[in-house]
Design a protein around this motif. Structure first.
Motif, PDB file in Angstrom:
ATOM      1  N   TYR A 209       7.472  -8.789  -8.463  1.00  0.00           N
ATOM      2  CA  TYR A 209       7.146  -9.503  -7.237  1.00  0.00           C
ATOM      3  C   TYR A 209       5.930  -8.838  -6.592  1.00  0.00           C
ATOM      4  N   THR A 210       5.351  -9.475  -5.603  1.00  0.00           N
ATOM      5  CA  THR A 210       4.192  -8.937  -4.904  1.00  0.00           C
ATOM      6  C   THR A 210       4.626  -8.354  -3.576  1.00  0.00           C
ATOM      7  N   PRO A 211       4.567  -7.002  -3.419  1.00  0.00           N
ATOM      8  CA  PRO A 211       4.984  -6.402  -2.149  1.00  0.00           C
ATOM      9  C   PRO A 211       3.939  -6.657  -1.065  1.00  0.00           C
ATOM     10  N   PRO A 212       4.305  -6.449   0.201  1.00  0.00           N
ATOM     11  CA  PRO A 212       3.333  -6.664   1.279  1.00  0.00           C
ATOM     12  C   PRO A 212       2.303  -5.544   1.303  1.00  0.00           C
TER      13      PRO A 212
ATOM     14  N   SER B 264      -0.635  -1.016  -2.348  1.00  0.00           N
ATOM     15  CA  SER B 264      -0.936   0.263  -2.987  1.00  0.00           C
ATOM     16  C   SER B 264      -0.538   0.277  -4.466  1.00  0.00           C
ATOM     17  N   ALA B 265       0.551  -0.415  -4.820  1.00  0.00           N
ATOM     18  CA  ALA B 265       0.977  -0.436  -6.227  1.00  0.00           C
ATOM     19  C   ALA B 265      -0.064  -1.139  -7.094  1.00  0.00           C
ATOM     20  N   ASP B 266      -0.659  -2.239  -6.577  1.00  0.00           N
ATOM     21  CA  ASP B 266      -1.680  -2.962  -7.340  1.00  0.00           C
ATOM     22  C   ASP B 266      -2.943  -2.128  -7.517  1.00  0.00           C
ATOM     23  N   ILE B 267      -3.427  -1.532  -6.409  1.00  0.00           N
ATOM     24  CA  ILE B 267      -4.628  -0.700  -6.515  1.00  0.00           C
ATOM     25  C   ILE B 267      -4.329   0.519  -7.397  1.00  0.00           C
ATOM     26  N   GLY B 268      -3.104   1.062  -7.289  1.00  0.00           N
ATOM     27  CA  GLY B 268      -2.720   2.175  -8.158  1.00  0.00           C
ATOM     28  C   GLY B 268      -2.758   1.781  -9.626  1.00  0.00           C
ATOM     29  N   ARG B 269      -2.344   0.552  -9.917  1.00  0.00           N
ATOM     30  CA  ARG B 269      -2.393   0.079 -11.307  1.00  0.00           C
ATOM     31  C   ARG B 269      -3.832   0.025 -11.804  1.00  0.00           C
ATOM     32  N   VAL B 270      -4.775  -0.402 -10.927  1.00  0.00           N
ATOM     33  CA  VAL B 270      -6.194  -0.440 -11.298  1.00  0.00           C
ATOM     34  C   VAL B 270      -6.692   0.974 -11.612  1.00  0.00           C
ATOM     35  N   LEU B 271      -6.366   1.922 -10.692  1.00  0.00           N
ATOM     36  CA  LEU B 271      -6.830   3.300 -10.876  1.00  0.00           C
ATOM     37  C   LEU B 271      -6.237   3.905 -12.152  1.00  0.00           C
ATOM     38  N   LEU B 272      -4.940   3.688 -12.373  1.00  0.00           N
ATOM     39  CA  LEU B 272      -4.286   4.240 -13.561  1.00  0.00           C
ATOM     40  C   LEU B 272      -4.916   3.693 -14.836  1.00  0.00           C
ATOM     41  N   ASN B 273      -5.236   2.412 -14.831  1.00  0.00           N
ATOM     42  CA  ASN B 273      -5.854   1.801 -16.005  1.00  0.00           C
ATOM     43  C   ASN B 273      -7.231   2.416 -16.277  1.00  0.00           C
ATOM     44  N   ILE B 274      -8.027   2.617 -15.215  1.00  0.00           N
ATOM     45  CA  ILE B 274      -9.368   3.196 -15.392  1.00  0.00           C
ATOM     46  C   ILE B 274      -9.261   4.648 -15.859  1.00  0.00           C
ATOM     47  N   PHE B 275      -8.329   5.423 -15.255  1.00  0.00           N
ATOM     48  CA  PHE B 275      -8.152   6.812 -15.676  1.00  0.00           C
ATOM     49  C   PHE B 275      -7.711   6.886 -17.141  1.00  0.00           C
ATOM     50  N   ASN B 276      -6.765   6.034 -17.541  1.00  0.00           N
ATOM     51  CA  ASN B 276      -6.301   6.033 -18.941  1.00  0.00           C
ATOM     52  C   ASN B 276      -7.456   5.734 -19.894  1.00  0.00           C
ATOM     53  N   ASN B 277      -8.270   4.714 -19.546  1.00  0.00           N
ATOM     54  CA  ASN B 277      -9.422   4.371 -20.391  1.00  0.00           C
ATOM     55  C   ASN B 277     -10.400   5.547 -20.476  1.00  0.00           C
ATOM     56  N   ALA B 278     -10.608   6.231 -19.337  1.00  0.00           N
ATOM     57  CA  ALA B 278     -11.535   7.366 -19.321  1.00  0.00           C
ATOM     58  C   ALA B 278     -11.039   8.487 -20.240  1.00  0.00           C
ATOM     59  N   PHE B 279      -9.741   8.835 -20.146  1.00  0.00           N
ATOM     60  CA  PHE B 279      -9.211   9.921 -20.969  1.00  0.00           C
ATOM     61  C   PHE B 279      -9.217   9.567 -22.455  1.00  0.00           C
ATOM     62  N   HIS B 280      -8.954   8.291 -22.780  1.00  0.00           N
ATOM     63  CA  HIS B 280      -9.013   7.876 -24.182  1.00  0.00           C
ATOM     64  C   HIS B 280     -10.440   7.975 -24.713  1.00  0.00           C
ATOM     65  N   ALA B 281     -11.442   7.602 -23.860  1.00  0.00           N
ATOM     66  CA  ALA B 281     -12.839   7.695 -24.282  1.00  0.00           C
ATOM     67  C   ALA B 281     -13.241   9.158 -24.479  1.00  0.00           C
ATOM     68  N   LEU B 282     -12.771  10.049 -23.591  1.00  0.00           N
ATOM     69  CA  LEU B 282     -13.070  11.481 -23.725  1.00  0.00           C
ATOM     70  C   LEU B 282     -12.429  12.049 -24.994  1.00  0.00           C
TER      71      LEU B 282
ATOM     72  N   MET C 135       3.805 -12.205  12.648  1.00  0.00           N
ATOM     73  CA  MET C 135       4.654 -11.290  11.883  1.00  0.00           C
ATOM     74  C   MET C 135       4.221  -9.844  12.119  1.00  0.00           C
ATOM     75  N   ALA C 136       2.914  -9.630  12.116  1.00  0.00           N
ATOM     76  CA  ALA C 136       2.410  -8.268  12.331  1.00  0.00           C
ATOM     77  C   ALA C 136       2.739  -7.754  13.724  1.00  0.00           C
ATOM     78  N   ALA C 137       2.788  -8.687  14.724  1.00  0.00           N
ATOM     79  CA  ALA C 137       3.067  -8.293  16.110  1.00  0.00           C
ATOM     80  C   ALA C 137       4.559  -8.296  16.423  1.00  0.00           C
ATOM     81  N   GLY C 138       5.398  -8.677  15.461  1.00  0.00           N
ATOM     82  CA  GLY C 138       6.843  -8.681  15.689  1.00  0.00           C
ATOM     83  C   GLY C 138       7.351  -9.921  16.401  1.00  0.00           C
ATOM     84  N   ARG C 139       6.497 -10.962  16.515  1.00  0.00           N
ATOM     85  CA  ARG C 139       6.943 -12.216  17.148  1.00  0.00           C
ATOM     86  C   ARG C 139       7.516 -13.118  16.043  1.00  0.00           C
ATOM     87  N   TYR C 140       8.701 -12.789  15.601  1.00  0.00           N
ATOM     88  CA  TYR C 140       9.239 -13.423  14.405  1.00  0.00           C
ATOM     89  C   TYR C 140       9.597 -14.882  14.628  1.00  0.00           C
TER      90      TYR C 140
END
Length: 654
Positions: free
Chosen positions: A490-493, A540-558, A291-296
Motif C-alpha cells: 500500500y502507499t503510506p502517507p 520516506s519508504a519510497d524515497i528510501g527504495r530509490v536510494l537503496l537501488n542507487i546504492f546497490n547499483n553503485a556497489f555492484h559497479a565498484l 485532514m492536515a489541520a485535524g478538521r476531520y
C-alpha cells in the motif's frame, strides 16, 4: 411570300413562348436562391453572437434556416446551422456527444466545399470538447490545424485564440517549448478584439504554463493578473478554474492558509458544468488541508463531494469517447454510401447517353459488385472484431505479466535487503542480550547487599542497563519497520523526514547486503551533507527504495571494476546534499564501471536491464524515476564509461 414567312415566325413565337416563359421563371428562381445566401450567412452570424441570450429562440430560428438551405440546395448554409447547434450543446446544454456529432458533420461539409476558415472554426470547437474531456493530444491536434489556417488567412483574433488554446494543451502535456511559442503569438495579439478576452487568455495560459512546471510564484502572479481583469459575476465558471489554479499553486508552495481561502471561494460559487474541474480540484485540496489541520468532519464532506464529482466526470468522459467514435463511424459510413450512390448514378446516366441497350448489363454488373462489396465489408468487419478480441486478450496478458514482474522486482529487492538487515539487527539484539545479563547480575548483587550506598549505586546501574535495553530495542524495532515499509503493498502517507538521515540508513543497509555476499568488499565513503537542508514532506519508504537501488547499483559497479584486475583501483562513493533555489539536490557518485553512451538514454525505460538473465527485471531505475516524479522532483544521470557514474536527485524544499 413575305406574308407566309411572317405567319411562320408568329407560329414559332407562339409555340416557344411557354418554353421561354418557363426558362425565364427558372432563371428568376436561381437568381433569387443565390441572392438569399448572403442574407442567410448574415443571419447565422447574428445568431452565433447572441447564442447565450435566448437559446431556445436561437435554435428554433437556426432550424428554420437549415430547412430553407436544404430547400435552395445551399449545403454550406446547412453546415453553418449544424455548427450553431453544436456550439449551443457545448456552452448551454453541455451535451458533448451531441455537440461533437453536429460540429463534425459541419466540418466535413465545409471541407468538401473547400471552406477552410469555417472548417478551422469547427476544429476550435472540436478541440474545446476534447480539452474539456482531458484528451489533450486530440485537442492539441485540432488547435494546431486551426491556427495554421487562421495564420494563413490573417484572421488575427481567431489565430490568437487558437494559439492560446494550443498552449494550454502543450502545458498540460509537458511540451513547454511549444507552449511558450504559442503564448508568444497570443501575446502579440492580446490587445486585438472588442473586449479584454485577449488579456485574460494570455495571462491564464501563462499561469498554466508556469503552474505545470511547478513555478508557483510566477503562476500565482499570472493568475492574479487574470483576477484583476476578470469579472467573477459575469463568468463564475472561469472564476472557478483560475481560483482553483491559484489555490493549487499556494498549496504547492506550502501556504496552506491562502490555498484554503481560494479553494473555499471555488466551492462557494457552486456547481457549474464547465467549471467542474476547478471544483473537483478544490474539494480535494480542501480535503487534504482539513485532514492536515485535524478538521476531520469538514475533510469527510469535501472528500465525498470530490468522489461524487470525479465519478461523474469520468462517466461523462467515457460516454463521450464512445459517442464520438460512433458519430465518426456513422458520418463516414454515410459519406461512403453517398459516394457509392453518386458513382452508381453517374455510371447509369453515362450508360444511357452512350448506349441504351447497355443499361441492363451495366445494372447487373453494378448489383454484382455491390453484393461483393457488402460481403467484403461483412468479412472485414468480422475479421476486425476477431483481431480486436485477440488484441484485448493479449493486452490483458501483458498487464498481468507486467504486474508479476513488478512483484518479482520487489521480492528481489527484499532478498537483497534480507542479508543486510540480518547483519544490521544482530548488533541491537547482542546489546539487549548483554545488558539483560548485566541486569540479572545487578539484581543478584542488589538482593545480597544491605549497604544503602551500594544499593543506590546498584539501582542506578540497573536503571542505566534498562535504558540501554530500551534504546537498542527501539533500534531493532526501527530496522524491522524499515523492512516492512520496503515490502508493503500500500502507499503510506507523506511525513517529514531528513534526507541526510535517510541516506545514512539506506547506505548502511546496502553496505551490509553486499558484504554478506562479498565479505572482502571495502569501499571508501565520502559524505558532504549540508546541515541546512530542511526536513522534506515525502513518503520516506519510497524515497528510501530509490536510494537503496542507487546504492546497490553503485556497489555492484565498484565490485565489477575491482574484479577487472586493476590493482591500483580504490572503490569510492561520494554522497553530497545541497540546498539552492528552493530545491534540495542529492548527488550519489561512484568510480565504478560507468554506463556506455549507447544505452545511457535507455536506463530509465521499463524492463531495460544490463544484468544477466535472472539477475534483474529492469524495473529498479524505472520505478525510482516514477517515484521521484510523483514527488515533483527530477532524477538525472551523468556518466563516463570506466570512470564514474553520478545520479542526481532534485526535490522541492517546500
Amino acid at each position: 411570300m413575305v406574308r407566309e414567312f411572317i405567319s411562320f415566325l408568329k407560329y414559332l413565337f407562339l409555340l416557344y413562348l411557354p418554353l421561354l416563359s418557363s426558362l425565364t421563371a427558372r432563371a428568376d428562381i436561381v437568381v433569387d436562391k443565390l441572392s438569399r445566401r448572403p442574407q442567410i450567412d448574415s443571419a447565422y452570424v447574428s445568431l452565433e453572437v447572441n447564442l447565450n441570450a435566448n437559446r431556445d429562440s436561437i435554435l428554433a430560428l437556426t432550424q428554420k434556416l437549415i430547412d430553407e438551405c436544404n430547400g435552395i440546395n445551399y449545403e454550406a448554409g446547412v453546415a453553418k446551422g449544424f455548427y450553431i447547434f453544436g456550439k449551443s450543446n457545448i456552452v448551454g446544454a453541455f451535451n458533448y456527444p451531441k455537440a461533437f456529432d453536429y460540429i463534425y458533420k459541419a466540418q466535413r461539409i465545409f471541407e468538401k466545399n473547400n471552406l477552410l476558415n469555417e472548417s478551422a472554426k469547427c476544429n476550435i470547437q472540436l478541440g474545446l470538447i476534447y480539452y474539456l474531456q482531458r484528451n489533450f493530444e486530440e485537442a492539441k491536434n485540432c488547435f494546431s490545424s486551426s491556427l495554421k489556417v487562421f495564420e494563413s488567412t490573417g484572421d488575427t483574433m481567431r489565430w490568437r485564440r487558437a494559439s492560446y488554446l494550443f498552449s494550454l494543451c502543450c502545458s498540460e502535456k509537458g511540451e513547454f517549448a511549444n507552449a511558450k511559442s504559442a503564448l508568444d503569438v497570443a501575446y502579440r495579439f492580446m490587445q486585438y478584439g472588442p473586449d479584454s478576452s485577449g488579456l485574460q487568455e494570455f495571462f491564464y495560459g501563462k499561469g498554466v504554463y508556469f503552474a505545470r512546471q511547478n513555478q508557483n510564484d510566477s503562476a500565482i502572479a499570472s493568475f492574479l493578473r487574470v483576477s484583476d481583469i476578470f469579472n467573477p459575476k459575469q463568468n463564475p465558471t472561469g472564476t472557478q478554474l483560475f481560483y482553483g489554479e491559484i489555490a493549487q499553486a499556494y498549496y504547492n508552495k506550502g501556504d496552506s492558509k491562502r490555498a484554503h481561502d481560494y479553494a473555499e471561494k471555488v466551492v462557494s460559487i457552486g456547481y457549474f458544468h464547465t467549471g467542474a474541474r476547478g471544483l473537483v480540484q478544490s474539494n480535494y485540496l480542501l480535503y487534504k488541508l482539513d485532514m492536515a489541520a485535524g478538521r476531520y468532519k469538514d475533510a469527510a464532506g469535501h472528500l465525498s463531494d470530490y468522489v461524487t464529482l470525479k465519478d461523474s466526470m469520468l462517466s461523462e468522459r467515457k460516454s463521450f469517447e464512445l459517442a464520438s467514435i460512433k458519430s465518426k463511424y456513422e458520418i463516414e459510413k454515410a459519406e461512403q454510401e453517398n459516394k457509392l450512390i453518386m458513382a452508381r448514378q453517374a455510371a447509369i446516366q453515362d450508360a444511357q447517353l452512350q448506349q441504351q441497350r447497355f443499361l441492363k448489363n451495366l445494372f447487373i454488373v453494378g448489383c454484382f459488385f455491390f453484393v461483393i462489396l457488402i460481403a467484403f465489408l461483412i468479412y472485414t468487419n468480422n475479421l476486425k472484431k476477431h483481431k480486436n478480441a485477440e488484441l484485448a486478450e493479449s493486452l490483458e496478458k501483458l498487464k498481468n505479466t507486467q504486474e508479476q514482474l513488478i512483484r518479482h522486482e520487489k521480492l528481489a529487492s527484499m532478498g537483497k535487503l534480507s542479508a543486510g538487515i540480518a547483519h544490521e539487527i544482530r548488533n541491537p539484539i547482542n546489546f539487549i542480550t548483554n545488558f539483560s545479563e548485566l541486569s540479572e547480575e545487578l539484581l543478584t548483587e542488589l538482593s545480597e547487599t544491605s549497604d544503602e550506598a551500594e544499593r543506590k549505586e546498584l539501582i542506578g546501574n540497573l536503571h542505566d542497563s534498562m535504558a540501554k535495553i530500551k534504546l537498542h530495542g527501539r533500534r531493532a524495532d526501527g530496522i524491522v519497520k524499515n523492512m516492512l515499509d520496503h515490502s508493503r503493498s500500500y502507499t503510506p502517507p507523506k511525513e517529514l523526514c531528513n534526507l541526510n538521515t535517510l541516506c545514512e540508513t539506506n547506505l548502511s543497509m546496502a553496505i551490509n547486503a553486499i558484504r554478506v555476499q562479498n565479505p572482502s568488499f571495502i569501499c571508501k565513503i565520502e559524505r558532504m551533507y549540508d546541515s541546512r537542508i530542511p526536513d522534506l514532506n515525502i513518503v520516506s519508504a519510497d524515497i528510501g527504495r530509490v536510494l537503496l537501488n542507487i546504492f546497490n547499483n553503485a556497489f555492484h559497479a565498484l565490485e565489477a571494476r575491482e574484479n577487472g584486475g586493476d590493482s591500483d583501483f580504490v572503490p569510492k562513493v561520494l554522497i553530497s546534499t545541497t540546498l539552492s533555489n528552493g530545491k534540495i539536490h542529492l548527488s550519489i557518485e561512484d568510480n565504478g564501471t560507468g554506463i556506455p553512451d549507447k544505452i545511457k538514454d535507455q536506463i530509465f525505460e521499463p524492463f531495460f536491464t544490463t544484468k544477466p538473465a535472472g539477475k534483474g527485471t529492469g524495473l529498479g531505475l524505472s520505478i525510482s524515476n516514477e517515484i521521484i516524479l510523483a514527488h515533483h522532483g527530477e532524477l538525472k544521470v551523468e556518466t563516463k564509461q570506466n570512470e564514474f557514474t553520478r545520479f542526481m536527485i532534485s526535490l522541492p524544499a517546500a
